[in-house]
Every structure is written in C-alpha cells, then in structure tokens.
Write a protein that holds these residues in place. Structure first.
Motif, PDB file in Angstrom:
ATOM      1  N   GLY A   2       0.741  -1.303  -0.125  1.00 19.53           N
ATOM      2  CA  GLY A   2      -0.106  -0.003  -0.076  1.00 19.53           C
ATOM      3  C   GLY A   2       0.821   1.201   0.006  1.00 19.53           C
ATOM      4  N   LEU A   3       2.118   1.156  -0.408  1.00 18.76           N
ATOM      5  CA  LEU A   3       2.913   2.395  -0.577  1.00 18.76           C
ATOM      6  C   LEU A   3       2.948   2.902  -1.901  1.00 18.76           C
ATOM      7  CD1 LEU A   3       5.712   1.577   2.211  1.00 18.76           C
ATOM      8  CD2 LEU A   3       3.557   3.156   2.371  1.00 18.76           C
ATOM      9  N   PHE A   4       3.123   4.157  -2.300  1.00 19.30           N
ATOM     10  CA  PHE A   4       3.327   4.854  -3.560  1.00 19.30           C
ATOM     11  C   PHE A   4       4.589   5.634  -3.382  1.00 19.30           C
ATOM     12  CE2 PHE A   4       3.090   8.577  -6.302  1.00 19.30           C
ATOM     13  CZ  PHE A   4       2.255   7.914  -7.359  1.00 19.30           C
ATOM     14  N   TYR A   5       5.816   5.144  -4.648  1.00 23.29           N
ATOM     15  CA  TYR A   5       6.871   5.708  -4.520  1.00 23.29           C
ATOM     16  C   TYR A   5       7.008   6.786  -5.844  1.00 23.29           C
ATOM     17  CZ  TYR A   5       7.804   1.714  -1.719  1.00 23.29           C
ATOM     18  OH  TYR A   5       7.894   0.919  -0.687  1.00 23.29           O
ATOM     19  N   LYS A   6       7.003   7.997  -5.438  1.00 23.91           N
ATOM     20  CA  LYS A   6       7.021   9.043  -6.462  1.00 23.91           C
ATOM     21  C   LYS A   6       8.543   9.697  -6.656  1.00 23.91           C
ATOM     22  CE  LYS A   6       5.185  13.754  -7.619  1.00 23.91           C
ATOM     23  NZ  LYS A   6       4.786  14.839  -6.962  1.00 23.91           N
ATOM     24  N   PRO A   7       8.978   9.464  -7.720  1.00 25.20           N
ATOM     25  CA  PRO A   7      10.395  10.036  -7.990  1.00 25.20           C
ATOM     26  C   PRO A   7      10.503  11.380  -7.691  1.00 25.20           C
ATOM     27  CG  PRO A   7       9.765   8.880 -10.007  1.00 25.20           C
ATOM     28  CD  PRO A   7       8.453   9.199  -8.917  1.00 25.20           C
ATOM     29  N   LEU A   8      11.484  11.892  -7.032  1.00 24.15           N
ATOM     30  CA  LEU A   8      11.793  13.498  -6.826  1.00 24.15           C
ATOM     31  C   LEU A   8      12.291  13.944  -7.946  1.00 24.15           C
ATOM     32  CD1 LEU A   8      13.578  13.452  -3.117  1.00 24.15           C
ATOM     33  CD2 LEU A   8      11.223  14.248  -4.018  1.00 24.15           C
ATOM     34  N   GLN A   9      11.701  15.313  -8.042  1.00 22.16           N
ATOM     35  CA  GLN A   9      12.428  15.983  -9.374  1.00 22.16           C
ATOM     36  C   GLN A   9      13.737  16.794  -8.693  1.00 22.16           C
ATOM     37  OE1 GLN A   9       9.568  18.732 -10.835  1.00 22.16           O
ATOM     38  NE2 GLN A   9       7.969  17.842  -9.849  1.00 22.16           N
ATOM     39  N   LEU A  13       9.803   9.851  -3.057  1.00 20.83           N
ATOM     40  CA  LEU A  13       9.136  10.254  -1.836  1.00 20.83           C
ATOM     41  C   LEU A  13       8.125   8.864  -1.447  1.00 20.83           C
ATOM     42  CD1 LEU A  13       7.015  13.503  -2.767  1.00 20.83           C
ATOM     43  CD2 LEU A  13       8.777  13.206  -0.885  1.00 20.83           C
ATOM     44  N   VAL A  14       7.963   8.670  -0.469  1.00 23.13           N
ATOM     45  CA  VAL A  14       7.275   7.168   0.009  1.00 23.13           C
ATOM     46  C   VAL A  14       5.952   7.772   0.683  1.00 23.13           C
ATOM     47  CG1 VAL A  14       7.277   4.963   1.343  1.00 23.13           C
ATOM     48  CG2 VAL A  14       9.174   6.064   0.060  1.00 23.13           C
ATOM     49  N   LEU A  15       4.681   7.530  -0.038  1.00 23.62           N
ATOM     50  CA  LEU A  15       3.386   7.803   0.202  1.00 23.62           C
ATOM     51  C   LEU A  15       2.591   6.775   0.650  1.00 23.62           C
ATOM     52  CD1 LEU A  15       3.330  10.967  -2.097  1.00 23.62           C
ATOM     53  CD2 LEU A  15       3.824  11.204   0.227  1.00 23.62           C
ATOM     54  N   ASP A  16       1.495   6.900   1.155  1.00 21.82           N
ATOM     55  CA  ASP A  16       0.552   5.931   1.168  1.00 21.82           C
ATOM     56  C   ASP A  16      -0.157   5.982  -0.472  1.00 21.82           C
ATOM     57  OD1 ASP A  16       0.510   5.295   3.875  1.00 21.82           O
ATOM     58  OD2 ASP A  16      -1.136   6.372   4.297  1.00 21.82           O
ATOM     59  N   ASP A  17      -0.483   4.797  -0.769  1.00 18.87           N
ATOM     60  CA  ASP A  17      -0.964   4.746  -2.071  1.00 18.87           C
ATOM     61  C   ASP A  17      -2.627   4.862  -1.849  1.00 18.87           C
ATOM     62  OD1 ASP A  17      -2.122   4.018  -4.341  1.00 18.87           O
ATOM     63  OD2 ASP A  17      -1.085   1.906  -4.690  1.00 18.87           O
ATOM     64  N   LEU A  18      -2.968   5.927  -2.031  1.00 19.01           N
ATOM     65  CA  LEU A  18      -4.646   6.230  -2.096  1.00 19.01           C
ATOM     66  C   LEU A  18      -5.573   5.399  -2.742  1.00 19.01           C
ATOM     67  CD1 LEU A  18      -4.493  10.013  -1.539  1.00 19.01           C
ATOM     68  CD2 LEU A  18      -4.346   8.419   0.211  1.00 19.01           C
ATOM     69  N   LEU A  19      -5.015   4.912  -3.788  1.00 19.47           N
ATOM     70  CA  LEU A  19      -5.825   3.977  -4.772  1.00 19.47           C
ATOM     71  C   LEU A  19      -5.701   2.408  -4.145  1.00 19.47           C
ATOM     72  CD1 LEU A  19      -5.210   5.830  -8.079  1.00 19.47           C
ATOM     73  CD2 LEU A  19      -6.962   6.396  -6.396  1.00 19.47           C
ATOM     74  N   ALA A  20      -4.936   1.803  -3.207  1.00 20.69           N
ATOM     75  CA  ALA A  20      -4.704   0.806  -3.027  1.00 20.69           C
ATOM     76  C   ALA A  20      -6.115  -0.049  -2.284  1.00 20.69           C
ATOM     77  CB  ALA A  20      -3.689   0.602  -1.884  1.00 20.69           C
ATOM     78  N   GLY A  21      -6.275  -0.974  -3.229  1.00 18.12           N
ATOM     79  CA  GLY A  21      -7.590  -1.801  -2.666  1.00 18.12           C
ATOM     80  C   GLY A  21      -8.835  -1.390  -3.420  1.00 18.12           C
ATOM     81  N   PHE A  22      -8.871  -0.371  -4.366  1.00 18.85           N
ATOM     82  CA  PHE A  22      -9.965   0.028  -5.198  1.00 18.85           C
ATOM     83  C   PHE A  22      -9.661  -0.752  -6.476  1.00 18.85           C
ATOM     84  CE2 PHE A  22      -9.556   3.373  -2.224  1.00 18.85           C
ATOM     85  CZ  PHE A  22     -11.159   3.701  -2.050  1.00 18.85           C
TER      86      PHE A  22
END
Length: 111
Positions: free
Chosen positions: A29-36, A88-97
């Motif tokens: 359930g984690l989202f990894y967004k590349p840093l600019q 960046l490591v964030l919650d994946d808000l779409l996990a489970g949908f």
C-alpha cells in the motif's frame, strides 16, 4: 526490498517513459514518487516533512485528504543502472480500489 511495479491507476506524478522515471507501488500500500531534480524536489520533501509534523494541521484534515508521508528512499532505476534515485514514499490512496475515481487538485503560484 518490496516488489515494486508501476501502478495500474495513477492520480499524481508523471508516467514513466523511456527517458523519464515514473511512480512505483508495492503490495503493502505504498506509493513511490520520483523526486524532481534540484529545488523542486527539495521543496516537495520539505513540504511533506513540515505538513506531517505541524501541530496546527488537524489530524482529521491530514488523515482524510492527504496521503501519509513515510520519508524518502533511494531506489534503483532501469534508466540509470547503478545510480539510485530518491523517491517520496507515500500511502497509495488507490490501494484496494478496483475502479477508483479520484481528482488531483492543485493550488499554487503557477497552477
């Protein structure tokens, strides 16, 4: 290291291409967004660090409308083998949908 793969559905960030890093997700359930590069990436990390710890932001706002920030992580990239890139490591808000319907709204000096 968790099994990372491109998200099936994506709200934020830029899609990967041959010359551009894209976001990744894991099965926890984690989202990894590349840093600019440069100041933009540094400012984004500073925002999440300050926002996550700021006592004036009510928990009901922070926990309802924003993904939880889990810090940053260096991840290997296919485009530049041997050169990890910060994400960046964030919650994946779409996990489970199965069929999410979400809006990504920005308010800023340029957008």
């Amino acid at each position: 290291m968790p099994d990372l793969h491109p998200p099936e559905h994506q709200v934020a960030g830029h899609r990967a291409s041959a010359s551009k890093l894209g976001p990744l997700i894991d099965d926890s359930g984690l989202f990894y967004k590349p840093l600019q590069a440069g100041d933009r990436g540094e400012h984004e990390v500073a925002f999440y660090e300050a926002f996550s710890a700021h006592a004036a932001v009510p928990a009901r706002i922070r926990d309802t409308f924003f993904p939880r920030f889990h810090g940053t992580r260096l991840l290997p990239t296919e485009a530049q083998p041997g050169e990890p890139h910060p994400h960046l490591v964030l919650d994946d808000l779409l996990a489970g949908f199965e069929a999410p319907c979400v809006a990504d709204i920005k308010i800023g000096a340029i957008t």
